[in-house]
Design a protein around this motif. Structure first.
Motif, PDB file in Angstrom:
ATOM      1  N   PRO A 136       0.804  -1.230   0.000  1.00 15.02           N
ATOM      2  CA  PRO A 136       0.000   0.000   0.000  1.00 15.02           C
ATOM      3  C   PRO A 136       0.831   1.271   0.000  1.00 15.02           C
ATOM      4  CG  PRO A 136      -0.857  -1.577   1.597  1.00 15.02           C
ATOM      5  CD  PRO A 136       0.462  -2.123   1.120  1.00 15.02           C
ATOM      6  N   ALA A 137       2.046   1.203   0.524  1.00 17.86           N
ATOM      7  CA  ALA A 137       2.890   2.400   0.599  1.00 17.86           C
ATOM      8  C   ALA A 137       3.692   2.634  -0.668  1.00 17.86           C
ATOM      9  CB  ALA A 137       3.838   2.292   1.794  1.00 17.86           C
ATOM     10  N   SER A 138       3.629   1.703  -1.622  1.00 20.31           N
ATOM     11  CA  SER A 138       4.406   1.854  -2.849  1.00 20.31           C
ATOM     12  C   SER A 138       3.671   2.729  -3.852  1.00 20.31           C
ATOM     13  CB  SER A 138       4.700   0.488  -3.475  1.00 20.31           C
ATOM     14  OG  SER A 138       3.498  -0.154  -3.888  1.00 20.31           O
ATOM     15  N   ASP A 139       4.403   3.288  -4.803  1.00 23.94           N
ATOM     16  CA  ASP A 139       3.815   4.166  -5.804  1.00 23.94           C
ATOM     17  C   ASP A 139       2.864   3.409  -6.719  1.00 23.94           C
ATOM     18  OD1 ASP A 139       5.234   6.312  -4.832  1.00 23.94           O
ATOM     19  OD2 ASP A 139       6.848   6.133  -6.303  1.00 23.94           O
ATOM     20  N   ALA A 140       1.707   4.024  -6.988  1.00 21.34           N
ATOM     21  CA  ALA A 140       0.728   3.444  -7.902  1.00 21.34           C
ATOM     22  C   ALA A 140       0.533   4.300  -9.138  1.00 21.34           C
ATOM     23  CB  ALA A 140      -0.619   3.282  -7.202  1.00 21.34           C
ATOM     24  N   LEU A 141       0.698   5.609  -8.989  1.00 18.56           N
ATOM     25  CA  LEU A 141       0.167   6.504 -10.005  1.00 18.56           C
ATOM     26  C   LEU A 141       0.919   7.822 -10.013  1.00 18.56           C
ATOM     27  CD1 LEU A 141      -2.250   7.212 -11.932  1.00 18.56           C
ATOM     28  CD2 LEU A 141      -3.476   7.967  -9.888  1.00 18.56           C
ATOM     29  N   PHE A 142       1.220   8.287 -11.227  1.00 14.62           N
ATOM     30  CA  PHE A 142       1.740   9.637 -11.429  1.00 14.62           C
ATOM     31  C   PHE A 142       0.815  10.338 -12.424  1.00 14.62           C
ATOM     32  CE2 PHE A 142       5.369   7.268  -9.966  1.00 14.62           C
ATOM     33  CZ  PHE A 142       6.118   8.160  -9.211  1.00 14.62           C
TER      34      PHE A 142
END
Length: 485
Positions: A136-142
């Motif tokens: 959950p703490a990792s990047d998903a979206l830019f």
């Protein structure tokens, strides 16, 4: 092994027991078919080297293959870098340099020219794989949000924060699996992406459209029995101006959600008077997707509603940052688990927060019952049809013309687009406004094109060099009434 399925080819008609959840033209997809294509796409990406933690650029029109690619990237625990199909090469190059994706997927020649790209029209073999849930703490979206000093900034969202934003939007819309929606807003914009993700999460049926067309929208409200419609100002105005609006059966609509720009009350009321539809308002940002929403029945259209559950709002004095009394104007600040993790470049993040509260840059006030009204914007950003435009980005293009001695770009209110772009230019040689407008159109996305060039003797600036945009804006608005500048 199952036969390969070409995502953009016709899909077998789903059985009665497995109803479709996504439509595009004549194609229909069940949840099982989308999951199989997503699994197959994830395998293709994995074979190309995509791993958890990687960044993958995605530049695609609004189509089922976008949905498949988006979820495939997420299934692998990677982050998607969403690029607008309206962008030109300079904008794409900037976004890629800022986010440094290792891979690319899409259907756009600009991205294909910039780096090796997996074509979305390539056949995909459906699969049946299971995937570990991403951290959950990792990047998903830019996604991208322009600043006032240059090219767009990348807004970084984690898997956990975006999942919470989806939950907030689902609650705000009271969306269920019995709802039916159609999406015409670009998927690279936070609103279009949020609508797609939320509808699929709850199991609502959605139809994707490659572009907005008012007759197509109305026809499908009637034929698909759409229950929730999303509108920005140009869509609302097109509805109000439609000569045959009453000819369509819009009785299936629970409401139309007006997003991205403040409601033009006269437009909303005109549509309601003609066909009886209910309007609802909401407020969010690329950096914090869901802030407020109005009540779904009897919405108070002079406000953007109340904070959704899980979100807190405070109003801060513009000079001191201290809390202001109820009813007083100040900067709208928001505390929410859905706030962005930060910007790229990193050094832009600090000014966006005050002790964890996101500084929206919007000015407004809360009443005693928690209703929020937006009255102004502290930032110099121009908001055109929900897209944020940096004045400095356009100014940089104009300064490249040999006849331009100085220039300043700003927005003025517009009933259709929220704001339109005006460029004030002082000349050192002969040049016509059309030539300067076309120069910007050739270099930047179409929504960044000035609607007008106002020629002035000089650009007013402070001793520090800062442009007095408010002065120029007032002059232009007065000139629009008097016929001169």
């Amino acid at each position: 092994m199952p036969d390969p399925v070409v995502p953009n080819a016709s899909v077998p008609e789903p059985s009665v027991r497995t109803p479709p959840i996504l439509a595009f033209g004549d194609r229909q997809y069940t949840r099982s078919q989308l999951d199989a294509l997503t699994s197959g796409m994830a395998t293709v990406l994995e074979e190309r080297g995509v791993r958890a933690g990687d960044r993958v650029a995605l530049m695609s029109s609004n189509r089922p293959e976008f949905v498949v690619a988006l979820h495939a990237i997420w299934r692998l625990g990677a982050a998607v870098v969403l690029l607008s199909t309206a962008w030109k090469r300079a904008e794409v190059d900037h976004a890629l340099a800022l986010t440094r994706p290792s891979h690319a997927v899409g259907d756009h020649p600009v991205l294909a020219d910039a780096m090796p790209m997996l074509e979305l029209d390539q056949p995909v073999t459906p699969g049946r794989r299971t995937f570990d849930a991403p951290d959950p703490a990792s990047d998903a979206l830019f996604v991208f949000s322009s600043g006032t000093t240059g090219m767009p900034k990348a807004v970084r969202h984690t898997h956990g924060a975006f999942a919470t934003a989806v939950a907030h939007w689902r609650t705000a819309l009271a969306l269920s699996s019995s709802d039916r929606m159609q999406i015409m807003t670009p998927p690279s914009h936070i609103l279009g992406l949020l609508n797609i993700a939320t509808a699929l999460d709850v199991g609502a049926w959605i139809r994707l459209h490659p572009r907005f067309d008012v007759d197509t929208m109305l026809r499908h409200v009637e034929s698909d029995r759409i229950t929730v419609e999303m509108a920005v100002a140009p869509i609302a105005l097109a509805l109000a101006a439609h000569p045959r609006l009453e000819d369509y059966d819009l009785s299936s609509l629970r409401y139309v959600m007006w997003c991205a720009t403040p409601v033009t009350r006269s437009v909303a009321d005109r549509v309601t008077a003609r066909v009886g539809v209910n309007w609802v308002t909401a407020y969010g940002a690329s950096e914090l997707p869901v802030i407020t929403c109005n009540v779904l029945r009897g919405a108070r259209l002079d406000t953007v509603g109340r904070a959704v559950p899980g979100v807190r709002i405070r109003i801060a004095d513009l000079a001191t940052g201290a809390p202001v009394p109820v009813g007083d104007d100040g900067e709208i600040q928001v505390l929410s688990p859905t706030a962005m993790a930060g910007y790229l470049p990193d050094d832009a993040t600090a000014d966006a927060f005050d002790d964890g509260w996101y500084r929206t840059g919007d000015v407004g006030h809360l009443d005693a019952d928690g209703w929020l009204r937006i009255t102004d914007r502290t930032k110099e950003m121009i908001k055109v049809r929900g897209f944020q435009v940096a004045p400095a980005e356009i100014e940089a293009v104009l300064h490249g013309h040999p006849a331009v001695a100085d220039c300043a770009v700003f927005g003025v209110p517009d009933a259709i687009s929220g704001e339109v772009i005006v460029a004030a230019v002082s000349r050192c040689a002969a040049v016509e406004s059309d030539e300067l407008i076309e120069l910007v159109a050739d270099r930047l996305a179409s929504y960044k094109r000035p609607s007008r060039v106002a020629f002035v003797e000089e650009i007013p600036r402070l001793p520090s060099g800062k442009v007095l945009r408010r002065v120029l804006r007032e002059r232009v608005m007065v000139s629009a009434k008097t016929g001169g500048l």
